[in-house]
Design an enzyme around this catalytic site. Sequence first.
Site, PDB file in Angstrom:
ATOM      1  N   ASP A  45       0.669  -1.156  -0.056  1.00  0.00           N
ATOM      2  CA  ASP A  45       0.196  -0.061  -0.010  1.00  0.00           C
ATOM      3  C   ASP A  45       0.758   1.237   0.061  1.00  0.00           C
ATOM      4  O   ASP A  45       0.295   2.350   0.016  1.00  0.00           O
ATOM      5  CB  ASP A  45      -0.899   0.068   1.359  1.00  0.00           C
ATOM      6  CG  ASP A  45      -0.265  -0.087   2.503  1.00  0.00           C
ATOM      7  OD1 ASP A  45       0.717  -0.063   2.706  1.00  0.00           O
ATOM      8  OD2 ASP A  45      -1.000   0.191   3.491  1.00  0.00           O
ATOM      9  N   SER A  46       2.161   1.069   0.115  1.00  0.00           N
ATOM     10  CA  SER A  46       3.102   2.103  -0.137  1.00  0.00           C
ATOM     11  C   SER A  46       2.923   2.926  -1.455  1.00  0.00           C
ATOM     12  O   SER A  46       3.436   3.802  -1.719  1.00  0.00           O
ATOM     13  CB  SER A  46       4.517   1.721   0.101  1.00  0.00           C
ATOM     14  OG  SER A  46       4.645   0.469  -0.801  1.00  0.00           O
ATOM     15  N   ASP A  84      -1.078  -6.229  -0.432  1.00  0.00           N
ATOM     16  CA  ASP A  84      -1.270  -5.586   0.960  1.00  0.00           C
ATOM     17  C   ASP A  84      -2.759  -5.183   1.213  1.00  0.00           C
ATOM     18  O   ASP A  84      -3.166  -4.187   0.307  1.00  0.00           O
ATOM     19  CB  ASP A  84      -0.341  -4.402   0.628  1.00  0.00           C
ATOM     20  CG  ASP A  84       0.295  -4.044   2.140  1.00  0.00           C
ATOM     21  OD1 ASP A  84       0.057  -4.796   3.134  1.00  0.00           O
ATOM     22  OD2 ASP A  84       1.122  -3.166   2.206  1.00  0.00           O
ATOM     23  N   LYS A 114      -1.276  -9.498   3.071  1.00  0.00           N
ATOM     24  CA  LYS A 114      -0.305  -8.828   3.952  1.00  0.00           C
ATOM     25  C   LYS A 114      -1.184  -8.025   4.710  1.00  0.00           C
ATOM     26  O   LYS A 114      -2.093  -7.352   4.144  1.00  0.00           O
ATOM     27  CB  LYS A 114       0.928  -8.261   3.557  1.00  0.00           C
ATOM     28  CG  LYS A 114       1.696  -7.719   4.793  1.00  0.00           C
ATOM     29  CD  LYS A 114       3.039  -7.363   4.382  1.00  0.00           C
ATOM     30  CE  LYS A 114       3.090  -5.668   4.051  1.00  0.00           C
ATOM     31  NZ  LYS A 114       2.548  -4.826   4.839  1.00  0.00           N
ATOM     32  N   GLU A 116      -1.402  -5.469   8.626  1.00  0.00           N
ATOM     33  CA  GLU A 116      -0.640  -4.867   9.772  1.00  0.00           C
ATOM     34  C   GLU A 116      -1.241  -4.939  10.852  1.00  0.00           C
ATOM     35  O   GLU A 116      -2.440  -5.027  11.299  1.00  0.00           O
ATOM     36  CB  GLU A 116      -0.373  -3.246   9.257  1.00  0.00           C
ATOM     37  CG  GLU A 116       0.372  -3.109   8.181  1.00  0.00           C
ATOM     38  CD  GLU A 116       0.620  -1.538   8.007  1.00  0.00           C
ATOM     39  OE1 GLU A 116      -0.142  -0.929   8.895  1.00  0.00           O
ATOM     40  OE2 GLU A 116       1.058  -1.130   6.917  1.00  0.00           O
ATOM     41  N   GLU A 183       9.133  -4.389  10.648  1.00  0.00           N
ATOM     42  CA  GLU A 183       9.593  -2.950  10.309  1.00  0.00           C
ATOM     43  C   GLU A 183      10.182  -2.187  11.239  1.00  0.00           C
ATOM     44  O   GLU A 183       9.533  -2.158  12.379  1.00  0.00           O
ATOM     45  CB  GLU A 183       8.523  -2.262   9.413  1.00  0.00           C
ATOM     46  CG  GLU A 183       8.768  -0.908   8.989  1.00  0.00           C
ATOM     47  CD  GLU A 183       7.902  -0.418   7.891  1.00  0.00           C
ATOM     48  OE1 GLU A 183       7.033  -1.066   7.419  1.00  0.00           O
ATOM     49  OE2 GLU A 183       8.269   0.720   7.541  1.00  0.00           O
TER      50      GLU A 183
HETATM   51  O1  KIV Z   1       3.563  -0.879   1.620  1.00  0.00           O
HETATM   52  C1  KIV Z   1       4.705  -1.597   1.590  1.00  0.00           C
HETATM   53  O2  KIV Z   1       5.406  -1.337   0.721  1.00  0.00           O
HETATM   54  C2  KIV Z   1       4.938  -2.100   2.884  1.00  0.00           C
HETATM   55  C3  KIV Z   1       6.657  -2.802   2.867  1.00  0.00           C
HETATM   56  C4  KIV Z   1       7.278  -1.652   3.077  1.00  0.00           C
HETATM   57  C5  KIV Z   1       6.736  -3.734   4.019  1.00  0.00           C
HETATM   58  O3  KIV Z   1       4.643  -2.635   3.643  1.00  0.00           O
END
Ligand code: KIV
Length: 277
Positions: A45-46, A84, A114, A116, A183
């Site tokens: 989600d970055s 994510d 993924k 969090e 992280e």
């Molecule tokens: O969103 C992302 O890119 C991440 C990684 C930096 C682990 O969660």
Amino acid sequence: MRRTVSDIRSMKTEGKKISMLTAYDASMARLLESCGVVDMFLVGDSLGMVMLGYDSTVPVTMEEMLHHAKAVRRGAPDAFIVGDMPFGAYQTSARDAVFNGMRFMKEAGCDAVKLEGGLVMCGVVRALVDAGISVMAHIGLTPQTAGQLGGYKVQGKGLDAARRLLAEARGLEEAGAFAVVMECIPSGLAQVISRGISIPTIGIGAGVHCDGQVLVTHDLLGMFDKFIPKFVKKFSNLSPIIKRSIEEYGAEVKAGSFPGPEHGFADQGDYSQLLNE
Ligand code: KIV
């Protein structure tokens, strides 16, 4: 052949380091796949900050994530892809989490998702795994809730906080996660957690003793300069190269030197007569 969750898990038992990188579009996914050294692709989600210009990952939606995840799958048909889960897609209920996790699998062709969070997310992880969705957990600095953590800061400082992180990693393993991203935590703590659980740990700002590493591809290529965390190593510095190429293009267009004859197609007659017809 496409990797599976059990291939990833066995890499830890075999002592093989795991590499993961972010991919947000088909052309980057194709490039990463052609390198043959990236074990897992993360549609992180970055992308909200790197590709969409948001100030944080909080505004990212499921539709945006799916749009990019589908492109990554088209670019890398054989890659192991982790989608994510964006903020709001799994915190509301286990049912919402399963619904959105299914969308990553069915619509975007992801291999896993993924999410969090630590102990508070164990129930959601269990529900996803029971529904047939493989889950990578993410603890330590969790950017979606960075505000609650006091900002983008190192986590696990002090023995109590370290103990809590170890308990979270163990709880998530117990709940069925197949790997855990850690992280921004001290390297020694990451080493202890990596020894203390049997699933792979994937570090970002967590030192060399994790079972694998992840970075944002645009960071390692030097293509995202808005904010550069301490843990980033720029393996290239592409921004100035891209900028120079674009400046040269602009200058050549304005000077009339691009395109040259070699970039065009041969005439097939005298076209000037067309104007008199
Ligand atoms: O969103 C992302 O890119 C991440 C990684 C930096 C682990 O969660």
